[in-house]
Write a protein that holds these residues in place. Structure first.
Motif, mmCIF file in Angstrom:
data_model
loop_
_atom_site.group_PDB
_atom_site.id
_atom_site.type_symbol
_atom_site.label_atom_id
_atom_site.label_comp_id
_atom_site.label_asym_id
_atom_site.label_seq_id
_atom_site.Cartn_x
_atom_site.Cartn_y
_atom_site.Cartn_z
ATOM 1 N N THR A 232 0.629 -8.367 -35.353
ATOM 2 C CA THR A 232 0.681 -9.763 -34.913
ATOM 3 C C THR A 232 0.730 -10.712 -36.106
ATOM 4 O OG1 THR A 232 -0.527 -9.209 -32.882
ATOM 5 C CG2 THR A 232 -0.504 -11.530 -33.550
ATOM 6 N N ARG A 233 -0.031 -10.385 -37.160
ATOM 7 C CA ARG A 233 0.009 -11.209 -38.379
ATOM 8 C C ARG A 233 1.338 -11.061 -39.105
ATOM 9 N NH1 ARG A 233 -5.079 -8.712 -39.060
ATOM 10 N NH2 ARG A 233 -4.201 -7.403 -40.729
ATOM 11 N N LEU A 234 1.887 -9.862 -39.073
ATOM 12 C CA LEU A 234 3.074 -9.543 -39.861
ATOM 13 C C LEU A 234 4.353 -10.167 -39.328
ATOM 14 C CD1 LEU A 234 4.468 -7.598 -42.056
ATOM 15 C CD2 LEU A 234 4.823 -6.068 -40.093
ATOM 16 N N VAL A 235 4.603 -10.006 -38.057
ATOM 17 C CA VAL A 235 5.929 -10.285 -37.495
ATOM 18 C C VAL A 235 6.417 -11.710 -37.754
ATOM 19 C CG1 VAL A 235 7.215 -10.477 -35.332
ATOM 20 C CG2 VAL A 235 5.901 -8.406 -35.831
ATOM 21 N N PRO A 236 5.589 -12.766 -37.632
ATOM 22 C CA PRO A 236 6.115 -14.111 -37.928
ATOM 23 C C PRO A 236 6.667 -14.241 -39.349
ATOM 24 C CG PRO A 236 4.041 -14.270 -36.746
ATOM 25 C CD PRO A 236 4.213 -12.828 -37.114
ATOM 26 N N ALA A 237 6.047 -13.547 -40.310
ATOM 27 C CA ALA A 237 6.494 -13.637 -41.700
ATOM 28 C C ALA A 237 7.794 -12.883 -41.939
ATOM 29 C CB ALA A 237 5.411 -13.104 -42.630
ATOM 30 N N LEU A 238 8.186 -12.022 -40.998
ATOM 31 C CA LEU A 238 9.388 -11.219 -41.193
ATOM 32 C C LEU A 238 10.669 -12.051 -41.109
ATOM 33 C CD1 LEU A 238 8.578 -7.937 -39.227
ATOM 34 C CD2 LEU A 238 8.390 -8.386 -41.685
ATOM 35 N N ALA A 252 0.051 8.300 -37.039
ATOM 36 C CA ALA A 252 -0.054 6.862 -36.789
ATOM 37 C C ALA A 252 1.231 6.213 -36.306
ATOM 38 C CB ALA A 252 -0.521 6.160 -38.066
ATOM 39 N N MET A 253 2.379 6.741 -36.698
ATOM 40 C CA MET A 253 3.633 6.019 -36.491
ATOM 41 C C MET A 253 3.989 5.779 -35.036
ATOM 42 S SD MET A 253 5.832 4.539 -38.534
ATOM 43 C CE MET A 253 6.158 3.165 -37.424
ATOM 44 N N PRO A 254 3.794 6.727 -34.112
ATOM 45 C CA PRO A 254 4.136 6.426 -32.715
ATOM 46 C C PRO A 254 3.360 5.227 -32.156
ATOM 47 C CG PRO A 254 3.954 8.787 -33.017
ATOM 48 C CD PRO A 254 3.461 8.164 -34.288
ATOM 49 N N SER A 255 2.059 5.168 -32.398
ATOM 50 C CA SER A 255 1.264 4.034 -31.916
ATOM 51 C C SER A 255 1.627 2.754 -32.647
ATOM 52 C CB SER A 255 -0.229 4.323 -32.103
ATOM 53 O OG SER A 255 -0.632 5.426 -31.328
ATOM 54 N N LEU A 256 1.820 2.867 -33.964
ATOM 55 C CA LEU A 256 2.161 1.684 -34.753
ATOM 56 C C LEU A 256 3.529 1.150 -34.343
ATOM 57 C CD1 LEU A 256 1.225 -0.135 -37.088
ATOM 58 C CD2 LEU A 256 2.460 1.381 -38.642
ATOM 59 N N GLY A 257 4.468 2.051 -34.098
ATOM 60 C CA GLY A 257 5.786 1.614 -33.674
ATOM 61 C C GLY A 257 5.748 0.850 -32.366
ATOM 62 N N LEU A 258 4.910 1.308 -31.458
ATOM 63 C CA LEU A 258 4.789 0.632 -30.164
ATOM 64 C C LEU A 258 4.256 -0.787 -30.323
ATOM 65 C CD1 LEU A 258 5.060 0.834 -27.100
ATOM 66 C CD2 LEU A 258 2.733 1.781 -27.047
ATOM 67 N N VAL A 259 3.202 -0.961 -31.116
ATOM 68 C CA VAL A 259 2.640 -2.311 -31.271
ATOM 69 C C VAL A 259 3.597 -3.209 -32.056
ATOM 70 C CG1 VAL A 259 0.265 -1.470 -31.069
ATOM 71 C CG2 VAL A 259 1.267 -1.726 -33.342
ATOM 72 N N LEU A 260 4.379 -2.646 -32.967
ATOM 73 C CA LEU A 260 5.376 -3.454 -33.667
ATOM 74 C C LEU A 260 6.424 -3.991 -32.691
ATOM 75 C CD1 LEU A 260 6.019 -1.461 -36.982
ATOM 76 C CD2 LEU A 260 5.313 -3.860 -36.824
ATOM 77 N N GLN A 261 6.886 -3.120 -31.809
ATOM 78 C CA GLN A 261 7.862 -3.569 -30.815
ATOM 79 C C GLN A 261 7.263 -4.625 -29.898
ATOM 80 O OE1 GLN A 261 9.219 0.351 -29.230
ATOM 81 N NE2 GLN A 261 11.260 -0.420 -29.717
ATOM 82 N N GLN A 262 6.026 -4.417 -29.480
ATOM 83 C CA GLN A 262 5.360 -5.375 -28.607
ATOM 84 C C GLN A 262 5.171 -6.726 -29.284
ATOM 85 O OE1 GLN A 262 1.838 -3.129 -27.643
ATOM 86 N NE2 GLN A 262 2.782 -2.133 -25.866
ATOM 87 N N ALA A 263 5.033 -6.699 -30.631
ATOM 88 C CA ALA A 263 4.864 -7.944 -31.381
ATOM 89 C C ALA A 263 6.193 -8.639 -31.664
ATOM 90 C CB ALA A 263 4.137 -7.672 -32.693
ATOM 91 N N GLY A 264 7.319 -7.970 -31.321
ATOM 92 C CA GLY A 264 8.618 -8.595 -31.468
ATOM 93 C C GLY A 264 9.454 -8.112 -32.636
ATOM 94 N N TYR A 265 9.058 -7.002 -33.275
ATOM 95 C CA TYR A 265 9.836 -6.478 -34.402
ATOM 96 C C TYR A 265 11.106 -5.805 -33.903
ATOM 97 C CZ TYR A 265 11.278 -3.325 -38.149
ATOM 98 O OH TYR A 265 12.007 -2.640 -39.073
#
Length: 398
Positions: A232-238, A252-265
């Protein structure tokens, strides 16, 4: 002059080695005290434990054969690979003095002392960083070099060489490739682990080296709440970035990938980048990083090694078993061709390097290694090569 191990061998000395080795073959070059003579010392004790091979050149092989947890599994796979290396090297003039360090620094120290008493000119192993430090103290005092398998760059030093897969090499290669493809603004999302600290430092240095900029770095913990907060902190700065470095492993990557997509990446807009930990089928299928690039040894070499290993031992090797195979193959090649200089510093750190099961590599004078890595891409759940590993490493830059 080009020195080659017999054609059946997978490890060769690359072009240019011959000139350097010929120049020093009559002297006492190398690290002071590293006098590897062709004849074992007269006072050497008889081997007190298992041995592999029956050659005149003795080499200690120190592994965690009875360590707790996964250590023993790794150690025995490394031992099998060492045995296979000698079996595949016709007429190898080596005897491997196999020692169990039990996965502890004290065990490693005792094992090294025993191997040196029995005439070891070179120590191969151990695996764990604290054990490498313990072995290094003993070997350095005896004037003998070490080729160890730790990826912790902190335990490398002059005469203590690491034959491993340093994550810094992965980072340097993928950032260099991304920069060459026009990526100039980098973001990073790194794990809050020891590995994460290493790759974060390497990432910042690599980006600076290529005249690019770091837009933002966020860190995540192992739980989903931490991942979600970081994303959530990261995506706006992208909005200011054109590449995102995410060195998360298969756990970690499957869970991390899911939250990245949910955050709009969106990986189609901002290129995902990783390290060798992405070289895993579970990572390759993560939707959030499709199209992503990462650096890793060319897979063809390991696949060929793995096939021969499985046929010989009726089990699959661990991924790092090639390290032991290459270390023993290298020792056998040098014992055959380099006489009294075989394990000297000038030979082991030759800038032309060597070619092993995982491609070309060379040791730096500070004990670290450099590898020729391929750049791979995650494409529709598969791993494909987009930039082949180099066949030579070029001039040394450090």
């Amino acid at each position: 002059m080009k020195l080659l191990v017999p054609p059946s061998r997978r490890l060769i000395l690359l072009s240019g080695v011959g000139a350097v080795l010929s120049a020093c073959s009559g002297g006492t070059g190398g690290l002071p005290g590293f006098d590897s003579t062709a004849t074992p010392q007269g006072g050497s004790a008889q081997p007190s434990g298992p041995t592999i091979g029956a050659g005149s050149v003795k080499v200690g092989l120190i592994l965690p054969l009875t360590a707790e947890g996964q250590g023993a599994t790794i150690g025995n796979s490394l031992k099998n690979a060492a045995e296979m290396a000698l079996a595949e090297f016709p007429g190898a003039d080596l005897t491997l003095l196999v020692k169990d360090d039990r996965g502890t620094p004290d065990g490693a120290q005792a094992a090294t002392q025993e191997a040196l008493r029995e005439g070891a000119e070179l120590i191969i192993g151990p695996l764990f960083a604290p054990s490498v430090q313990a072995v290094g103290q003993v070997a350095r005092g005896a004037g003998k070099p070490v080729i160890a398998f730790s990826s912790d760059s902190n335990v490398a030093s002059r005469g203590i060489y690491l034959l491993s897969f340093p994550p810094e090499n992965d980072v340097n290669r993928v950032i260099a490739y991304a920069s060459a493809q026009g990526r100039k603004s980098f973001a990073a999302l790194v794990p809050e682990t020891a590995y994460g600290k290493v790759v974060e430092g390497a990432f910042q240095q690599a980006v600076a080296n290529h005249g690019a900029r770091v837009v933002v770095i966020e860190r995540f913990g192992s739980d989903q709440n931490s991942m979600r907060a970081a994303a959530t902190r990261l995506v706006p700065a992208l909005q200011q970035a054109d590449a995102l470095f995410v060195p998360a492993d298969a756990a970690a990557m499957p869970s991390l990938g899911l939250v990245l997509q949910q955050a709009g990446y969106d990986p189609a807009k901002i290129k995902p980048l990783g390290t060798g930990v992405w070289n895993d089928a579970n990572v390759a299928r993560v939707p959030a990083i499709q199209g992503g690039w990462f650096a890793s040894p060319d897979t063809a070499g390991f696949n060929a090694f793995s096939g021969r290993y499985q046929k010989r031992f009726n089990s699959a090797p661990i991924r790092t078993a090639t390290l032991s195979y290459d270390a023993v193959s290298l020792a056998a090649a040098l014992a055959r061709t380099q006489g009294s200089q075989r394990f000297s510093e000038s030979v082991l750190t030759n800038a032309s390097g060597f070619a092993g099961a995982d491609g070309v590599f060379r040791f730096r004078p500070d004990g670290l290694n450099e590898r020729g890595l391929a750049v791979l891409e995650l494409r529709n759940g598969q791993i494909v090569t987009v930039n082949a590993a180099p066949r030579d490493l070029g001039p040394r830059t450090n």
